[in-house]
Design a protein around this motif. Structure first.
Motif, mmCIF file in Angstrom:
data_model
loop_
_atom_site.group_PDB
_atom_site.id
_atom_site.type_symbol
_atom_site.label_atom_id
_atom_site.label_comp_id
_atom_site.label_asym_id
_atom_site.label_seq_id
_atom_site.Cartn_x
_atom_site.Cartn_y
_atom_site.Cartn_z
ATOM 1 N N SER A 136 13.516 -7.006 -9.887
ATOM 2 C CA SER A 136 14.176 -5.781 -9.411
ATOM 3 C C SER A 136 13.745 -5.429 -7.994
ATOM 4 O O SER A 136 13.774 -4.248 -7.623
ATOM 5 N N VAL A 179 22.697 3.527 -10.152
ATOM 6 C CA VAL A 179 21.503 3.080 -10.865
ATOM 7 C C VAL A 179 20.729 4.310 -11.332
ATOM 8 O O VAL A 179 20.343 5.166 -10.518
ATOM 9 N N VAL A 186 15.271 1.723 -13.626
ATOM 10 C CA VAL A 186 14.928 0.298 -13.639
ATOM 11 C C VAL A 186 13.695 0.133 -14.518
ATOM 12 O O VAL A 186 12.688 0.848 -14.331
ATOM 13 N N ILE A 219 18.363 -3.153 -15.315
ATOM 14 C CA ILE A 219 18.873 -2.145 -14.385
ATOM 15 C C ILE A 219 19.889 -1.307 -15.144
ATOM 16 O O ILE A 219 20.963 -1.802 -15.523
ATOM 17 N N VAL A 231 22.654 1.367 -15.347
ATOM 18 C CA VAL A 231 23.661 1.905 -14.431
ATOM 19 C C VAL A 231 24.553 2.860 -15.206
ATOM 20 O O VAL A 231 25.049 2.530 -16.297
#
Length: 304
Positions: free
Chosen positions: A49, A68, A71, A81, A83
């Protein structure tokens, strides 16, 4: 000095106004950031990431369609991740969509979504997809190595002793030969001299074939003479065969009838003379054929 009248009330009003402004500003920021939007979750899985921070946009065709949210590190060591995609923009994401994480030479990485077939089923809430990486910096060493190999091959091809230069020299030599008197024939045989010899040999072969054709199939040639001789020989042999048949008949008659022996003897002499004459004619014709026919010098005709 006396304080202004109603100072406490004015201070309270000002404090309330400031608090309201701050609250309104916070609410606007939260609205602008999509806090109050109905969203669905998309999970992108990557090897790492690096450069991914909460609040980054995920774009589709240059427009932000997701953000986003968080994470995290998965139990398998992969980066997850999370989203958030607004419902109104989720129709651009389908089950066949592809997600990429692109890193340029400068700037932050970018998460992009690509959808080729918009008629596919919509991407479900909570879907997990593997993100494809496009790291420009990682490709630079490969490009440098490929360019170096290409330059080395190009240098090897352009050396004076290279196979390419030798091939071009051979092509040039062949082209020069083709520009001579005999054109393509000279280029194929190696020069005008070799082409001239080949043409001379071809002319001689053609002359020989023409001469042979005249001798064999021309007027009064071997074919005509042989055909005529064969016709004559066939007639003589037919005559000889008829004479021999007569001789057999007379001998049979002489054997059966003793009183006619003298007559049979006379007939036998005449027939014998006819047979001898036919055989002599056949022999002369055979000799004539052997003399004129070039492919049967040792031919032999046996008569009964």
């Amino acid at each position: 000095m006396a304080a202004p009248p109603h100072i406490e009330i004015k201070a309270v009003i000002l404090l309330v106004l400031m608090t309201s402004l701050i609250a309104a500003f916070l609410l606007y920021v939260m609205y602008a950031r999509g806090v109050f939007e109905v969203t669905q979750r998309l999970v992108l899985v990557s090897d790492d990431s690096e450069g991914i921070i909460p609040g980054m946009d995920m774009t589709f065709a240059g427009f932000a369609v997701g953000r986003v949210r968080r994470v995290e590190l998965a139990p398998d060591g992969k980066a997850r991740i999370l989203v958030d995609v607004p419902r109104k923009d989720a129709n651009w994401l389908r089950v066949s969509s592809v997600f990429t994480l692109e890193r340029g030479l400068v700037g932050d990485p970018k998460i992009k979504a690509y959808t080729g077939i918009l008629t596919d089923p919509p991407l479900p809430d909570g879907a997990t997809r593997t993100v494809l990486r496009g790291d420009t910096g990682a490709e630079i060493p490969k490009l440098v190595a490929s360019a170096r190999t290409l330059l080395e091959n190009l240098e090897a091809m352009t050396r004076l002793d290279s196979s390419l230069n030798a091939s071009l020299a051979n092509v040039q030599a062949a082209t020069n030969r083709m520009g001579g008197k005999y054109g393509l024939l000279g280029g194929a045989l190696g020069g005008d001299e070799q082409a001239r010899k080949a043409m001379l040999a071809l002319d001689r072969v053609n002359a020989l074939l023409a001469s042979a054709d005249r001798r064999v199939f021309g007027k009064a040639g071997i074919a005509d003479d042989t055909q005529a001789a064969v016709v004559q020989l066939n007639a003589v042999l037919q005559g000889a065969s008829a004479s021999l048949k007569k001789l057999d008949a007379v001998l049979a008659e002489a054997q059966a009838v003793g009183k006619n022996a003298r007559v049979a003897t006379d007939d036998l002499g005449v027939l014998r003379a006819e047979v001898d004459s036919s055989l002599r004619k056949a022999s002369r014709l055979v000799d004539e054929i052997n003399r004129k026919w070039p492919f049967a010098h040792k031919s032999e005709l046996k008569l009964p």
